[in-house]
Scaffold this active site. Structure first.
Site, short mmCIF file in Angstrom:
data_model
loop_
_atom_site.label_atom_id
_atom_site.label_comp_id
_atom_site.label_asym_id
_atom_site.label_seq_id
_atom_site.Cartn_x
_atom_site.Cartn_y
_atom_site.Cartn_z
N ASP A 13 35.52 3.81 61.16
CA ASP A 13 36.24 4.74 60.28
C ASP A 13 37.45 5.37 60.94
O ASP A 13 37.44 5.64 62.14
CB ASP A 13 35.31 5.90 59.89
CG ASP A 13 34.40 5.53 58.75
OD1 ASP A 13 34.93 5.18 57.69
OD2 ASP A 13 33.18 5.59 58.96
N SER A 20 33.23 -3.74 53.71
CA SER A 20 32.04 -3.52 52.88
C SER A 20 32.21 -4.18 51.51
O SER A 20 33.32 -4.55 51.11
CB SER A 20 31.81 -2.02 52.71
OG SER A 20 32.76 -1.49 51.81
N ASN A 60 34.79 -2.34 49.67
CA ASN A 60 36.18 -2.37 50.14
C ASN A 60 37.09 -3.28 49.31
O ASN A 60 38.31 -3.16 49.37
CB ASN A 60 36.25 -2.79 51.62
CG ASN A 60 35.87 -1.68 52.58
OD1 ASN A 60 35.50 -1.93 53.72
ND2 ASN A 60 35.94 -0.43 52.14
N ARG A 90 39.92 -1.64 47.29
CA ARG A 90 41.13 -1.06 47.88
C ARG A 90 42.37 -1.81 47.39
O ARG A 90 42.26 -2.93 46.87
CB ARG A 90 41.05 -1.16 49.41
CG ARG A 90 39.96 -0.25 49.94
CD ARG A 90 40.09 -0.09 51.43
NE ARG A 90 39.07 0.83 51.91
CZ ARG A 90 39.15 1.50 53.04
NH1 ARG A 90 40.17 1.35 53.83
NH2 ARG A 90 38.18 2.32 53.40
C1 FPP Z 1 37.68 2.07 57.80
O1 FPP Z 1 38.76 2.96 58.02
C2 FPP Z 1 38.06 0.73 58.23
C3 FPP Z 1 38.01 -0.39 57.47
C4 FPP Z 1 37.59 -0.42 56.06
C5 FPP Z 1 38.44 -1.67 58.00
C6 FPP Z 1 37.94 -1.97 59.36
C7 FPP Z 1 38.76 -3.06 59.84
C8 FPP Z 1 39.26 -3.14 61.08
C9 FPP Z 1 39.03 -2.20 62.19
C10 FPP Z 1 40.17 -4.24 61.31
C11 FPP Z 1 39.67 -5.37 62.02
C12 FPP Z 1 38.24 -5.49 62.20
C13 FPP Z 1 37.64 -6.67 62.27
C14 FPP Z 1 36.18 -6.77 62.41
C15 FPP Z 1 38.47 -7.88 62.23
P1 FPP Z 1 39.50 3.57 56.77
O2 FPP Z 1 40.51 2.60 56.29
O3 FPP Z 1 38.45 3.96 55.77
O4 FPP Z 1 40.23 4.80 57.38
P2 FPP Z 1 40.23 6.25 56.76
O5 FPP Z 1 38.78 6.64 56.71
O6 FPP Z 1 41.01 7.04 57.75
O7 FPP Z 1 40.89 6.16 55.42
#
Ligand code: FPP
Length: 210
Positions: free
Chosen positions: A2, A47, A50, A53
């Protein structure tokens, strides 16, 4: 993982830049975890929710997964085996594009002989859906409704119980992640956004197991 979005926003960057930084940080955390002899590391990459988005963000995160699953030479150097947990590609609601399916399959195959840490990426994953499909298979196959039977029907039965669950970016709540597997697990909460989760943070989380 996160906080990629918030990390980017604080720097006046697009959310996608936060995800790119998040992927780089995952590579760094994998190296740190290997140094510390961690046996299993499982991360929530994407997820089942997701998909809602914005399209450009989804496309960017999919590309990062393709890239990560392609980093086989680095994973081989670290003796890391890749695994994946998520909705089977053939299930009616699955939406994983073929290029990601191919990257996942290839990374699993190419790293299958590695004997060190297992890095499991949760992609198109939701714990409640995982549990519901296990329950459905118990009914369909007329199996006993026991914890042992259900455990064998999870997406990745080999995944051991979680020792420590990490939540970054100040989220002091449980999400739809490995709900069965985290029973009895320690929980490490940190205000650091995922891109800032460093070796020191990993040590704090592992210290809960001492
Ligand atoms: C949550 O942060 C993150 C994600 C939904 C994506 C996670 C993906 C990566 C770290 C990129 C690469 C990973 C892999 C395994 C290739 P958020 O977008 O919800 O951030 P926020 O909570 O600040 O809005």
């Amino acid at each position: 993982m996160d906080g990629n979005g918030r990390w980017a926003k604080a720097r006046h960057l697009p959310r996608t830049a936060g995800h790119t930084e998040g992927e780089e940080n995952l590579a760094a955390v994998v190296r740190s975890a290997v140094k510390r002899d961690v046996g299993w590391l499982t991360v929530f990459g994407f997820s089942t929710e997701n998909w809602r988005r914005p399209r450009t963000e989804v496309r960017h995160i999919l590309g990062l997964h393709e890239k990560l699953f392609g980093r086989v030479a680095e994973l081989d150097d670290l003796n890391v085996r890749i695994q994946w947990i998520g909705r089977p590609f053939r299930s009616p609601d699955a939406r994983t594009p073929r290029f990601v399916q191919r990257a996942i399959r290839k990374a699993i195959d190419d790293t299958s002989a590695n004997t060190g840490m297992t890095l499991t990426i949760a992609f198109d994953y939701g714990s409640r859906t995982e549990l519901a499909q296990a329950a459905q298979r118990i009914i369909t196959n007329d199996l006993p409704a026991t914890a042992e039977a259900l455990e064998q029907l999870l997406y990745l039965p080999e995944l051991p119980p979680v020792d420590v669950l990490v939540r970054t970016s100040g989220e002091v709540r449980i999400s739809n992640f490995l709900l069965w597997q985290i029973a009895g697990s320690k929980v490490y909460f940190t205000d650091k956004a995922w891109p800032d989760f460093d070796e020191h943070e990993l040590d704090n989380a592992l210290a809960l197991l001492a």
